[in-house]
Design a protein around this motif. Sequence first.
Motif, PDB file in Angstrom:
ATOM      1  N   LEU A  93      46.137  12.290  49.564  1.00  0.00           N
ATOM      2  CA  LEU A  93      45.732  11.394  48.509  1.00  0.00           C
ATOM      3  C   LEU A  93      45.712   9.876  49.072  1.00  0.00           C
ATOM      4  O   LEU A  93      46.040   9.798  50.259  1.00  0.00           O
ATOM      5  N   SER A  94      45.139   9.127  48.268  1.00  0.00           N
ATOM      6  CA  SER A  94      44.990   7.588  48.769  1.00  0.00           C
ATOM      7  C   SER A  94      45.836   6.679  48.126  1.00  0.00           C
ATOM      8  O   SER A  94      46.114   6.944  46.772  1.00  0.00           O
ATOM      9  N   LEU A  95      46.364   5.743  48.748  1.00  0.00           N
ATOM     10  CA  LEU A  95      47.236   4.743  48.197  1.00  0.00           C
ATOM     11  C   LEU A  95      46.710   3.288  48.458  1.00  0.00           C
ATOM     12  O   LEU A  95      46.445   2.998  49.621  1.00  0.00           O
ATOM     13  N   ALA A  96      46.419   2.358  47.360  1.00  0.00           N
ATOM     14  CA  ALA A  96      46.081   1.061  47.649  1.00  0.00           C
ATOM     15  C   ALA A  96      47.155   0.153  47.229  1.00  0.00           C
ATOM     16  O   ALA A  96      47.937   0.663  46.118  1.00  0.00           O
ATOM     17  N   GLY A  97      47.179  -0.990  47.774  1.00  0.00           N
ATOM     18  CA  GLY A  97      48.006  -2.146  47.290  1.00  0.00           C
ATOM     19  C   GLY A  97      49.637  -1.684  47.239  1.00  0.00           C
ATOM     20  O   GLY A  97      50.456  -2.232  46.433  1.00  0.00           O
ATOM     21  N   ILE A  98      49.870  -0.903  48.292  1.00  0.00           N
ATOM     22  CA  ILE A  98      51.391  -0.585  48.378  1.00  0.00           C
ATOM     23  C   ILE A  98      52.251  -1.943  48.965  1.00  0.00           C
ATOM     24  O   ILE A  98      53.405  -1.555  49.034  1.00  0.00           O
ATOM     25  N   ASN A  99      51.555  -2.976  49.350  1.00  0.00           N
ATOM     26  CA  ASN A  99      52.234  -4.212  49.699  1.00  0.00           C
ATOM     27  C   ASN A  99      52.530  -5.059  48.549  1.00  0.00           C
ATOM     28  O   ASN A  99      52.987  -6.106  48.788  1.00  0.00           O
ATOM     29  N   ARG A 100      51.989  -4.644  47.375  1.00  0.00           N
ATOM     30  CA  ARG A 100      52.373  -5.466  46.160  1.00  0.00           C
ATOM     31  C   ARG A 100      53.547  -5.040  45.379  1.00  0.00           C
ATOM     32  O   ARG A 100      54.232  -3.724  45.660  1.00  0.00           O
ATOM     33  N   ASP A 101      54.057  -5.937  44.736  1.00  0.00           N
ATOM     34  CA  ASP A 101      55.401  -5.621  43.859  1.00  0.00           C
ATOM     35  C   ASP A 101      55.147  -4.672  42.986  1.00  0.00           C
ATOM     36  O   ASP A 101      56.019  -3.773  42.350  1.00  0.00           O
ATOM     37  N   SER A 102      53.904  -4.280  42.469  1.00  0.00           N
ATOM     38  CA  SER A 102      53.755  -3.464  41.356  1.00  0.00           C
ATOM     39  C   SER A 102      53.103  -2.392  41.973  1.00  0.00           C
ATOM     40  O   SER A 102      52.937  -1.270  41.176  1.00  0.00           O
ATOM     41  N   ALA A 103      53.287  -1.997  43.121  1.00  0.00           N
ATOM     42  CA  ALA A 103      52.793  -0.923  44.049  1.00  0.00           C
ATOM     43  C   ALA A 103      53.538   0.601  43.261  1.00  0.00           C
ATOM     44  O   ALA A 103      54.560   0.359  43.244  1.00  0.00           O
ATOM     45  N   VAL A 147      56.640  23.230  57.244  1.00  0.00           N
ATOM     46  CA  VAL A 147      56.948  21.771  56.756  1.00  0.00           C
ATOM     47  C   VAL A 147      55.474  21.299  55.886  1.00  0.00           C
ATOM     48  O   VAL A 147      54.413  21.224  56.504  1.00  0.00           O
ATOM     49  N   PRO A 148      55.558  21.001  54.706  1.00  0.00           N
ATOM     50  CA  PRO A 148      54.400  20.311  54.163  1.00  0.00           C
ATOM     51  C   PRO A 148      54.000  19.058  54.581  1.00  0.00           C
ATOM     52  O   PRO A 148      54.805  18.165  54.553  1.00  0.00           O
ATOM     53  N   VAL A 149      52.770  18.992  54.909  1.00  0.00           N
ATOM     54  CA  VAL A 149      52.360  17.723  55.499  1.00  0.00           C
ATOM     55  C   VAL A 149      51.225  17.042  54.449  1.00  0.00           C
ATOM     56  O   VAL A 149      50.302  17.798  53.992  1.00  0.00           O
ATOM     57  N   ILE A 150      51.570  15.734  53.912  1.00  0.00           N
ATOM     58  CA  ILE A 150      50.810  15.148  53.001  1.00  0.00           C
ATOM     59  C   ILE A 150      49.977  14.087  53.757  1.00  0.00           C
ATOM     60  O   ILE A 150      50.821  13.053  54.343  1.00  0.00           O
ATOM     61  N   VAL A 151      48.559  14.084  53.765  1.00  0.00           N
ATOM     62  CA  VAL A 151      47.964  13.010  54.296  1.00  0.00           C
ATOM     63  C   VAL A 151      47.861  12.012  53.500  1.00  0.00           C
ATOM     64  O   VAL A 151      47.427  12.037  52.077  1.00  0.00           O
ATOM     65  N   VAL A 152      48.293  10.726  53.843  1.00  0.00           N
ATOM     66  CA  VAL A 152      48.439   9.450  52.928  1.00  0.00           C
ATOM     67  C   VAL A 152      47.161   8.552  53.427  1.00  0.00           C
ATOM     68  O   VAL A 152      47.382   7.756  54.525  1.00  0.00           O
ATOM     69  N   LEU A 153      45.929   8.287  52.760  1.00  0.00           N
ATOM     70  CA  LEU A 153      44.917   7.490  53.062  1.00  0.00           C
ATOM     71  C   LEU A 153      45.673   5.949  52.691  1.00  0.00           C
ATOM     72  O   LEU A 153      45.540   5.789  51.492  1.00  0.00           O
ATOM     73  N   THR A 154      46.035   5.196  53.600  1.00  0.00           N
ATOM     74  CA  THR A 154      46.315   3.980  53.433  1.00  0.00           C
ATOM     75  C   THR A 154      45.349   2.696  53.526  1.00  0.00           C
ATOM     76  O   THR A 154      44.090   3.183  54.061  1.00  0.00           O
ATOM     77  N   LYS A 155      45.637   1.762  52.831  1.00  0.00           N
ATOM     78  CA  LYS A 155      44.633   0.619  53.252  1.00  0.00           C
ATOM     79  C   LYS A 155      43.251   0.731  52.482  1.00  0.00           C
ATOM     80  O   LYS A 155      42.206   0.255  52.978  1.00  0.00           O
ATOM     81  N   ALA A 156      43.463   1.638  51.347  1.00  0.00           N
ATOM     82  CA  ALA A 156      42.143   1.766  50.637  1.00  0.00           C
ATOM     83  C   ALA A 156      41.478   0.573  50.030  1.00  0.00           C
ATOM     84  O   ALA A 156      40.243   0.420  49.867  1.00  0.00           O
ATOM     85  N   ASP A 157      42.263  -0.509  50.028  1.00  0.00           N
ATOM     86  CA  ASP A 157      41.887  -1.905  49.419  1.00  0.00           C
ATOM     87  C   ASP A 157      40.713  -2.279  50.471  1.00  0.00           C
ATOM     88  O   ASP A 157      39.790  -3.216  49.986  1.00  0.00           O
ATOM     89  N   ALA A 158      40.634  -2.027  51.699  1.00  0.00           N
ATOM     90  CA  ALA A 158      39.898  -2.464  52.640  1.00  0.00           C
ATOM     91  C   ALA A 158      38.394  -2.047  52.442  1.00  0.00           C
ATOM     92  O   ALA A 158      37.424  -2.759  52.774  1.00  0.00           O
ATOM     93  N   PHE A 211      51.253  12.015  56.809  1.00  0.00           N
ATOM     94  CA  PHE A 211      50.418  11.285  57.848  1.00  0.00           C
ATOM     95  C   PHE A 211      49.730  10.310  57.194  1.00  0.00           C
ATOM     96  O   PHE A 211      48.807  10.324  56.611  1.00  0.00           O
ATOM     97  N   CYS A 212      49.905   9.162  57.723  1.00  0.00           N
ATOM     98  CA  CYS A 212      49.166   7.885  57.334  1.00  0.00           C
ATOM     99  C   CYS A 212      47.867   7.773  58.154  1.00  0.00           C
ATOM    100  O   CYS A 212      47.761   7.613  59.410  1.00  0.00           O
ATOM    101  N   ILE A 213      46.671   7.727  57.495  1.00  0.00           N
ATOM    102  CA  ILE A 213      45.504   7.387  57.855  1.00  0.00           C
ATOM    103  C   ILE A 213      44.837   6.069  57.613  1.00  0.00           C
ATOM    104  O   ILE A 213      44.373   6.161  56.225  1.00  0.00           O
ATOM    105  N   PRO A 214      44.860   5.049  58.168  1.00  0.00           N
ATOM    106  CA  PRO A 214      44.029   3.847  57.228  1.00  0.00           C
ATOM    107  C   PRO A 214      42.733   3.770  57.393  1.00  0.00           C
ATOM    108  O   PRO A 214      41.968   4.176  58.110  1.00  0.00           O
ATOM    109  N   LEU A 215      42.296   3.258  56.062  1.00  0.00           N
ATOM    110  CA  LEU A 215      40.751   3.330  55.833  1.00  0.00           C
ATOM    111  C   LEU A 215      40.033   1.988  56.280  1.00  0.00           C
ATOM    112  O   LEU A 215      38.779   1.746  56.258  1.00  0.00           O
ATOM    113  N   THR A 216      40.961   1.319  57.173  1.00  0.00           N
ATOM    114  CA  THR A 216      40.376   0.019  57.822  1.00  0.00           C
ATOM    115  C   THR A 216      39.338   0.723  58.788  1.00  0.00           C
ATOM    116  O   THR A 216      38.581   0.075  59.320  1.00  0.00           O
ATOM    117  N   ASP A 217      39.527   2.050  59.376  1.00  0.00           N
ATOM    118  CA  ASP A 217      38.951   2.604  60.251  1.00  0.00           C
ATOM    119  C   ASP A 217      38.259   3.784  59.645  1.00  0.00           C
ATOM    120  O   ASP A 217      38.159   4.989  60.072  1.00  0.00           O
TER     121      ASP A 217
END
Length: 280
Positions: free
Chosen positions: A231-241, A167-178, A140-146
């Motif tokens: 959990l939070s993930l930052a920089g997933i649009n980078r090659d080094s993600a 069904v295990p649900v993992i909340v993924v905090l995306t766009k933490a770079d914002a 479940f993706c929740i963007p930190l832009t909001d």
Amino acid sequence: MDVTDSADTSGYALCTDPADSASTTGHVLRIDPAEVRKHFERIGRFRVLVIGRSNSGKTTLLQCVCNATELPEVFNSNGEQRSYHNIENELIFRSNPGFIFHDSRGFEAGSEDELKLMKDFVTGRASTMKLEKRIHAAWFCIPLTDHDRPILAAEEFFFNECNTENVPVIVVLTKADALELVAIGELIDEGLTMREAKPRAGELAKQMLGKVKTRIETQLDECKYPPKDCLSLAGINRDSADCNPLLRCTANALNEVELQKLVISTQQVNFTLNIEYAVK
């Protein structure tokens, strides 16, 4: 998919130092290609429901997990190519066909029809006796832009109305770079110059992330069907993600050992994570 080739590169048999394995679990679980093939033949591929509002980074997350730059191909239940706009359709990346994804596109609109469609899909796919058709996990993706309002009505509906006990649900905090841009803005508001604010923004953003994550976890823990982890993930649009944390979190949340083996086997490019689970 050539399962034998995939298994050969999955890394399950790469724990060669007995001292290392003894220091962790005391024994080595060796998964040879033939056994991995049996998992794929019995279970099929690892199936994930990906949920989140528009622009929450879902596609970028899947590309990161599958080490892909292309968009996924979309198929219906008969194997015919289709468009995205059906939660039943299967999204598959050529670079890693061991995963099958389902996209909740339209769910964030919050219409009664879309919410019912989501609930029916989760209920049916979580309880089916056909393991190869079952949803094995949900991200479940929740963007930190909001970040000021991370939980909306659609999120509350999902965690209160969609039965995800199996069904295990993992909340993924995306766009933490914002949050770093937000931190720079706050520091400038306090009177710092841009030159002064930038070096301090990283630490402030980290503090802000901790507070937002705690608020989200607290709110979702009060729901009827709370997530297994967040959990939070930052920089997933980078090659080094690095998507190791998400895969590790998913594997740990699974109740069945064979599903744990399956999700790790599908991550063909990830030797470190495969070795880690080989010694468990």
